[in-house]
Design a protein around this motif. Structure first.
Motif, PDB file in Angstrom:
ATOM      1  N   ARG A  72      51.426  17.124 -14.772  1.00  0.00           N
ATOM      2  CA  ARG A  72      52.763  17.419 -14.238  1.00  0.00           C
ATOM      3  C   ARG A  72      53.780  17.317 -15.367  1.00  0.00           C
ATOM      4  O   ARG A  72      53.863  16.292 -16.033  1.00  0.00           O
ATOM      5  CB  ARG A  72      53.121  16.427 -13.127  1.00  0.00           C
ATOM      6  N   MET A 137      51.472  25.866 -11.277  1.00  0.00           N
ATOM      7  CA  MET A 137      52.251  25.898 -10.046  1.00  0.00           C
ATOM      8  C   MET A 137      53.693  25.507 -10.394  1.00  0.00           C
ATOM      9  O   MET A 137      53.921  24.673 -11.277  1.00  0.00           O
ATOM     10  CB  MET A 137      51.708  24.884  -9.036  1.00  0.00           C
ATOM     11  N   VAL A 138      54.635  26.093  -9.697  1.00  0.00           N
ATOM     12  CA  VAL A 138      56.050  25.786  -9.919  1.00  0.00           C
ATOM     13  C   VAL A 138      56.569  24.964  -8.741  1.00  0.00           C
ATOM     14  O   VAL A 138      56.319  25.316  -7.586  1.00  0.00           O
ATOM     15  CB  VAL A 138      56.868  27.094 -10.037  1.00  0.00           C
ATOM     16  N   CYS A 139      57.259  23.873  -9.029  1.00  0.00           N
ATOM     17  CA  CYS A 139      57.919  23.090  -7.984  1.00  0.00           C
ATOM     18  C   CYS A 139      59.414  23.374  -8.072  1.00  0.00           C
ATOM     19  O   CYS A 139      60.005  23.267  -9.145  1.00  0.00           O
ATOM     20  CB  CYS A 139      57.686  21.597  -8.178  1.00  0.00           C
ATOM     21  N   THR A 141      63.348  22.892  -6.035  1.00  0.00           N
ATOM     22  CA  THR A 141      64.122  22.225  -4.984  1.00  0.00           C
ATOM     23  C   THR A 141      65.406  23.011  -4.740  1.00  0.00           C
ATOM     24  O   THR A 141      66.063  23.447  -5.695  1.00  0.00           O
ATOM     25  CB  THR A 141      64.481  20.779  -5.407  1.00  0.00           C
ATOM     26  N   THR A 146      62.086  21.111  -0.863  1.00  0.00           N
ATOM     27  CA  THR A 146      61.234  21.363  -2.024  1.00  0.00           C
ATOM     28  C   THR A 146      60.040  22.218  -1.629  1.00  0.00           C
ATOM     29  O   THR A 146      59.502  22.079  -0.535  1.00  0.00           O
ATOM     30  CB  THR A 146      60.745  20.005  -2.576  1.00  0.00           C
ATOM     31  N   ARG A 147      59.654  23.137  -2.509  1.00  0.00           N
ATOM     32  CA  ARG A 147      58.444  23.918  -2.266  1.00  0.00           C
ATOM     33  C   ARG A 147      57.682  24.089  -3.567  1.00  0.00           C
ATOM     34  O   ARG A 147      58.205  23.833  -4.657  1.00  0.00           O
ATOM     35  CB  ARG A 147      58.773  25.274  -1.636  1.00  0.00           C
ATOM     36  N   GLU A 148      56.452  24.528  -3.405  1.00  0.00           N
ATOM     37  CA  GLU A 148      55.551  24.659  -4.552  1.00  0.00           C
ATOM     38  C   GLU A 148      54.828  25.986  -4.402  1.00  0.00           C
ATOM     39  O   GLU A 148      54.368  26.320  -3.314  1.00  0.00           O
ATOM     40  CB  GLU A 148      54.558  23.493  -4.488  1.00  0.00           C
ATOM     41  N   ILE A 169      64.154  24.956 -10.593  1.00  0.00           N
ATOM     42  CA  ILE A 169      62.792  24.516 -10.901  1.00  0.00           C
ATOM     43  C   ILE A 169      62.853  23.064 -11.378  1.00  0.00           C
ATOM     44  O   ILE A 169      63.672  22.727 -12.238  1.00  0.00           O
ATOM     45  CB  ILE A 169      62.168  25.415 -11.978  1.00  0.00           C
ATOM     46  N   GLU A 171      59.689  21.100 -11.748  1.00  0.00           N
ATOM     47  CA  GLU A 171      58.438  20.655 -12.369  1.00  0.00           C
ATOM     48  C   GLU A 171      57.466  21.822 -12.467  1.00  0.00           C
ATOM     49  O   GLU A 171      57.483  22.735 -11.641  1.00  0.00           O
ATOM     50  CB  GLU A 171      57.830  19.548 -11.497  1.00  0.00           C
ATOM     51  N   ILE A 172      56.620  21.770 -13.489  1.00  0.00           N
ATOM     52  CA  ILE A 172      55.514  22.723 -13.594  1.00  0.00           C
ATOM     53  C   ILE A 172      54.223  21.911 -13.578  1.00  0.00           C
ATOM     54  O   ILE A 172      54.095  20.927 -14.325  1.00  0.00           O
ATOM     55  CB  ILE A 172      55.624  23.581 -14.872  1.00  0.00           C
ATOM     56  N   LYS A 173      53.298  22.306 -12.705  1.00  0.00           N
ATOM     57  CA  LYS A 173      52.037  21.571 -12.574  1.00  0.00           C
ATOM     58  C   LYS A 173      50.887  22.436 -13.089  1.00  0.00           C
ATOM     59  O   LYS A 173      50.787  23.611 -12.737  1.00  0.00           O
ATOM     60  CB  LYS A 173      51.766  21.228 -11.102  1.00  0.00           C
TER      61      LYS A 173
END
Lengths: 290, 157
Positions: A72, A137-139, A141, A146-148, A169, A171-173
């Motif tokens: 993450r 994956m992009v998180c 808000t 929040t969505r992913e 954006i 976070e990037i997972k």
């Protein structure tokens, strides 16, 4: 050239505050991570109507965590801090990310963020190609929470993302596949300060001597969004990654992309270079996995 | 809309009146009259506008002043201690690493950043570390010699 339409500047201290400001400003606002991309647009006269800049540097979105299944990375993580991370340097899966952040000069690495690099939705940038190859994956808000979602859904068109008004954006997972995996990135550009002619990101996974789930993406002057080379990926399904298969995949990749001609390069040249870069990247990754 | 801010440059907190769209390069040169940082390409590619922001090299031409208003900024003017030059400045003089001089302040600050993370860089690492700085006189050989001298890898004789 200066962004003379700019009237305000804000540095929110929380994601909620950033979302509220962005929602209130609607289309007149632009979010900046490190601010390296907007300057290039302003200098070329491509951004002339922004009234508010929202700087996300105080949100503390610069975390990096390394779990067994997922890496993450906070959206405000700079290229320089990625480069300084021992984990980033040591995880073989992340080759594409390491090689992509090696291109810019130190002054840019200190400022540029991974979130900004993908949120710009510009196929000439390196971050989209590297993270696409890594199945990131992009998180995000926004006002609705929040969505992913998979990163390929982010890139709708040139400078256009699937983010809804008020969404940022966070976070990037990067999922860590259970199979042995490695990735690579390479690009060609006319000068160090120009947009890429083409760029290539690949990832391969090996299980029991057989490859599955290859990812091959091409950026640069190839269209509005990065191009996924599905035919080339198919060539490598169940492959033992010998030189012959790699060559066939590179040929498939240059056959399936539809680049354009401009002052940087002709479409024919872009196809040729794509074949060369795909072959090099695949050979490098196959070598690491052997 | 102009506003007054306080900005810490070279260890001194100074008032400056800026527009929200002003770049750090503009503020340093036109408000604070520090002309060490130069305007070159103005698109974040040539490095002669390089300054340190909290010790990290940045292109001041592509940094909005507002984003670094609470940071410690260092320009080439802030390196010397009175009449005593910083050892990197002295190494550039001793190596003859200056031709027209336009890139020099940026080269020196990029060197400062490089040596802060790698105290004994080899030739390839020096070239990589200074990759964001162009010398239009193409005097790179002497500049690399200066970095080696500044990092104590040569004696300059």
């Amino acid at each position: 050239m200066a962004l003379t339409t700019l009237q305000g500047f804000s540095q929110p201290n929380s994601v909620e505050e950033a979302v509220a400001i962005l929602q209130a400003c609607q289309d007149s606002a632009m979010v900046i991570g490190g601010g390296t991309f907007i300057h290039g647009l302003v200098a070329r006269g491509l951004v002339t109507d922004v009234e508010q800049l929202i700087d996300l540097s105080r949100l503390n979105l610069n975390h990096m965590t390394f779990d067994e299944n997922v890496i993450r990375l906070g959206a405000s993580t700079s290229f320089a801090s990625l480069e300084a991370s021992a984990e980033i340097q040591n995880i073989s899966l992340l080759g594409a990310l390491r090689e992509a952040i090696a291109y810019p000069p130190r002054q840019v690495k200190n400022a540029a963020t991974i979130g900004g690099g993908v949120a710009a939705s510009c196929p000439y940038l390196d971050m989209p190609i590297a993270f696409l190859a890594l199945d990131a994956m992009v998180c995000a808000t926004g006002p609705d929470g929040t969505r992913e979602f998979p990163i390929d859904e982010l890139f709708v068109s040139l400078f256009e993302t699937n983010l809804i008004p008020g969404e940022i954006i966070t976070e990037i997972k990067v999922p860590q596949p259970s199979e042995q995996s490695a990735s690579s990135f390479e690009k060609m550009e006319t000068t160090a300060n120009d947009l890429s002619i083409v760029s290539v990101g690949v990832r391969l996974s090996l299980s029991g001597g057989s490859q599955s789930g290859a990812r091959i993406f091409v950026g640069g002057g190839i269209g509005e969004v990065p191009f996924r080379c599905c035919e080339a990926e198919a060539v490598l399904e169940n492959s033992e990654l010998n030189a012959e298969d790699i060559k066939r995949a590179a040929t498939a990749a240059k056959g399936e992309i539809e680049p354009f001609s401009d002052h940087r390069a002709s479409a024919q040249y872009r196809k040729h270079i794509t074949g060369v870069l795909v072959r090099r990247c695949l050979a490098r990754v196959a070598n690491q996995l052997s | 809309m102009k506003q007054q801010i306080e900005i810490n440059v070279n260890g001194e907190v100074q008032p400056a009146i800026i527009e929200p769209f002003d770049t750090l390069l503009h503020t340093l040169r036109n408000e604070l009259h520090l002309i060490g940082p130069k305007q070159g390409c103005d698109t974040g590619g040539c490095g002669c506008c390089t300054v340190l922001v909290n010790g990290e090299s940045r292109y001041s031409c592509m940094t909005y002043t507002m984003t670094v208003a609470d940071a410690e900024i260092t320009t080439v003017e802030g390196l010397a201690d009175g009449r005593n030059l910083d050892h990197i400045q002295q190494a550039f003089i001793d190596s003859g690493a200056v031709q027209c001089g336009y890139c020099t302040s940026g080269m020196i600050l990029a060197t400062k950043q490089l040596l802060s993370i790698n105290s004994k860089p080899n030739d390839a690492e020096i070239r990589q570390g200074l990759a964001g700085n162009l010398c239009r006189c193409t005097g790179y050989h002497k500049i690399i010699e200066a970095v080696k001298l500044a990092s104590g890898q040569t004696t300059g004789e």
